[in-house]
Design an enzyme around this catalytic site. Structure first.
Site, short mmCIF file in Angstrom:
data_model
loop_
_atom_site.label_atom_id
_atom_site.label_comp_id
_atom_site.label_asym_id
_atom_site.label_seq_id
_atom_site.Cartn_x
_atom_site.Cartn_y
_atom_site.Cartn_z
N CYS A 259 9.64 7.44 -30.34
CA CYS A 259 9.15 6.96 -29.07
C CYS A 259 7.71 6.94 -29.23
CB CYS A 259 9.82 8.03 -28.31
SG CYS A 259 9.03 7.96 -26.57
N CYS B 253 4.44 10.07 -26.59
CA CYS B 253 3.46 11.12 -26.78
C CYS B 253 2.85 10.98 -28.24
CB CYS B 253 4.28 12.51 -26.54
SG CYS B 253 4.86 12.55 -25.03
N CYS C 220 13.40 13.71 -21.49
CA CYS C 220 12.05 13.69 -21.76
C CYS C 220 11.19 14.76 -21.00
CB CYS C 220 11.55 12.00 -20.89
SG CYS C 220 9.87 11.78 -20.99
N GLN D 45 -1.50 8.50 -9.30
CA GLN D 45 -1.86 9.46 -10.31
C GLN D 45 -0.53 10.17 -10.67
OE1 GLN D 45 -4.42 9.31 -11.98
NE2 GLN D 45 -6.10 9.00 -10.81
N PHE E 22 -13.30 1.47 -5.32
CA PHE E 22 -11.87 1.38 -5.97
C PHE E 22 -11.00 2.62 -5.37
CE2 PHE E 22 -15.41 0.41 -8.84
CZ PHE E 22 -15.07 -0.88 -9.38
N ASN F 107 -6.61 8.01 -2.08
CA ASN F 107 -6.64 9.34 -2.80
C ASN F 107 -7.61 10.46 -2.56
OD1 ASN F 107 -4.94 11.02 -4.63
ND2 ASN F 107 -6.43 10.69 -6.09
N ASP G 278 -13.83 -7.45 -3.18
CA ASP G 278 -13.61 -7.62 -4.79
C ASP G 278 -15.06 -6.87 -5.42
OD1 ASP G 278 -13.47 -8.48 -7.14
OD2 ASP G 278 -13.67 -10.55 -7.13
N ASP H 227 -13.71 5.37 -8.74
CA ASP H 227 -12.60 5.74 -9.51
C ASP H 227 -11.92 4.56 -10.10
OD1 ASP H 227 -10.39 6.96 -10.30
OD2 ASP H 227 -9.46 7.38 -8.49
N CYS I 235 -11.00 7.01 -16.53
CA CYS I 235 -9.90 6.95 -17.34
C CYS I 235 -9.94 6.56 -18.57
CB CYS I 235 -8.55 6.29 -16.61
SG CYS I 235 -8.84 4.59 -16.10
#
Length: 446
Positions: free
Chosen positions: A91, A94, A172, A278, A307, A312, A355, A376, A402
């Site tokens: 897989c 991970c 999983c 998230q 963003f 959130n 944009d 974000d 991220c």
């Protein structure tokens, strides 16, 4: 004694012959790749840990860097652990399941410290507390691929490492328990529905009040298959949706109104399977709480959330007394955010679609004064915004990243615009994977 290590699948340049080298892994980069910096060119190899003497297969040779994977481990690190998943060998999910997450967080911090020093010229001497939770049972959204080319061997699972082959999974452990419990029933349904070959994938999403099973169909399903899908939803008490090849969604059991998530205890945000969310609920709640604390420390009251997605951060900030303007490029997400603000009667929270890659639109936004700005962005970062930030007009920034590489680039831009890096915390959104997230705050230099 040589230890055989599972090779990570990799693309090979057909014009180059693979070569094998013996080397000692010196440290890890922010993606968990082993680095051999005393080799010329520098070598990046998946599968190795600091201090391990390895046999490395080089599958791509560039002028200044070679890329490879560990084939054999001659001397194993004490930090190496046995993978917890029976599908670990094949897989692709991970990638770092041979490393304890606590040790990995330390190596990530070291790698990011080096990255910021090299790219941004910034020194990080005092990391804040890590944002993390239990490393298993955290993922509330996933997409399961389907391979039904052979009627007697239908596969439901994830893509194999470095290929498009589907690995059939029986479990999983990183999924939330409720999503894990649906894997085997879905496998059984696929084998009996009679039209698995007309299905592309299945998305699972656990919201605060309901679970969604959304099936992507490549052609119209038979009435029998539709009936069995409805029966599945009723039996397992889940919302069931069917998405056609045009992206139109038909709810067969329940409705989209039943799906939401909670960034804080007092806020519920409507969400769909195709919306960004998230995936680690507990970590997300900690991130939102951290952002609120930082902004309170700065005594901010007027915040620009760029963003912003479905709100959130925006909605939770407004719930805590901040006046918030949220800006997002995707119209459907802006509409969801507006709807949630109306449902919670948050009149001090406004949303706009713009944009944020358009220099003129960004310039227009940043002509206004705000006590603080939240960034974000996606993995590409917020380059256009950071190039135009004005320390006098927007003295505080909370940056959620991220991608440490684009963050380092943007941190350099902010430094050049008169900001200093004040706080930095590692965010473990995806334990056991190569993905690293960060939270940082910047303030105008005094």
């Amino acid at each position: 004694m040589a230890k055989i290590f599972r090779p990570a699948a990799a693309k090979r340049n057909k014009n180059q012959r693979q070569r094998v080298i013996e080397a000692r892994i010196e440290h890890l980069d922010h993606q968990g790749q082993g680095v051999v910096s005393n080799h010329q060119p520098i070598v990046f190899a998946t599968g190795g840990l600091p201090g391990e003497q390895c046999q490395i297969v080089i599958h791509e040779q560039k002028k200044h860097v070679w890329l490879g994977h560990v084939k054999q481990i001659r001397s194993s690190s004490e930090e190496r652990i046995d993978p917890f998943c029976p599908h670990s060998e094949v897989c692709g999910g991970c990638q770092l399941d041979y490393v304890d997450p606590e040790n990995m967080r330390e190596w990530r911090r070291q790698a990011i410290t080096q990255l910021l020093r090299k790219i941004a010229g910034l020194e990080v001497s005092n990391w804040g507390p890590d944002v993390f939770t239990e490393p298993k049972g955290y993922r509330r959204k996933t997409r399961l691929a389907i391979d039904a080319r052979q009627a007697d061997s239908i596969r439901l699972g994830y893509r194999q490492q470095g290929s498009n082959q589907v690995v059939a999974i029986s479990q999983c452990q990183i999924l939330t328990p409720k999503l894990q419990a649906l894997i085997e029933p879905l496998q059984s349904w696929l084998k009996t529905c009679g039209q698995a070959r007309h299905l592309g994938h299945i998305t699972l999403l656990e919201g605060a009040d309901a679970i969604l099973v959304q099936v992507k169909a490549t052609r119209q399903l038979s009435e029998g298959a539709m009936t069995s899908l409805r029966e599945f939803g009723q039996q397992y008490d889940v919302v069931v949706a069917l998405e056609d090849k045009r992206g139109e969604i038909d709810y067969l059991v329940g409705s989209g109104d039943m799906l939401n998530y909670q960034p804080t205890a007092d806020i519920k945000i409507s969400i769909g399977a195709n919306d960004f969310v998230q995936v680690n609920d507990r970590v997300n709640q900690q991130m939102v709480a951290t952002a609120i604390d930082w902004l309170l420390d700065y005594k901010a009251s007027n915040v620009l959330d760029l963003f912003c997605g479905t709100g959130n951060f925006s909605l939770s900030l407004a719930q805590n007394g901040f006046a918030v303007t949220g800006v997002e490029g995707i119209a459907s997400m802006v509409e969801r955010a507006r709807s949630s603000a109306e449902q919670h009667a948050l009149q001090q929270c406004n949303f706009a679609q713009k944009d944020l890659l358009n220099p003129a639109m960004v310039a227009e936004l940043l002509q206004h004064e705000y006590d603080a700005v939240i960034l974000d962005p996606s993995r590409e970062g917020a380059k256009e915004v950071c190039q135009q930030m004005q320390a006098k007009r927007q003295p505080h920034i909370v940056y959620v990243s991220c991608n440490p590489a684009s963050f380092a680039r943007d941190a350099k831009l902010l430094s050049e615009r008169g900001y200093q890096l004040e706080k930095l915390s590692l965010v473990e959104m995806f334990a056991y994977t190569k993905h690293t997230e960060l939270m940082a705050s910047f303030t105008a230099q005094k």
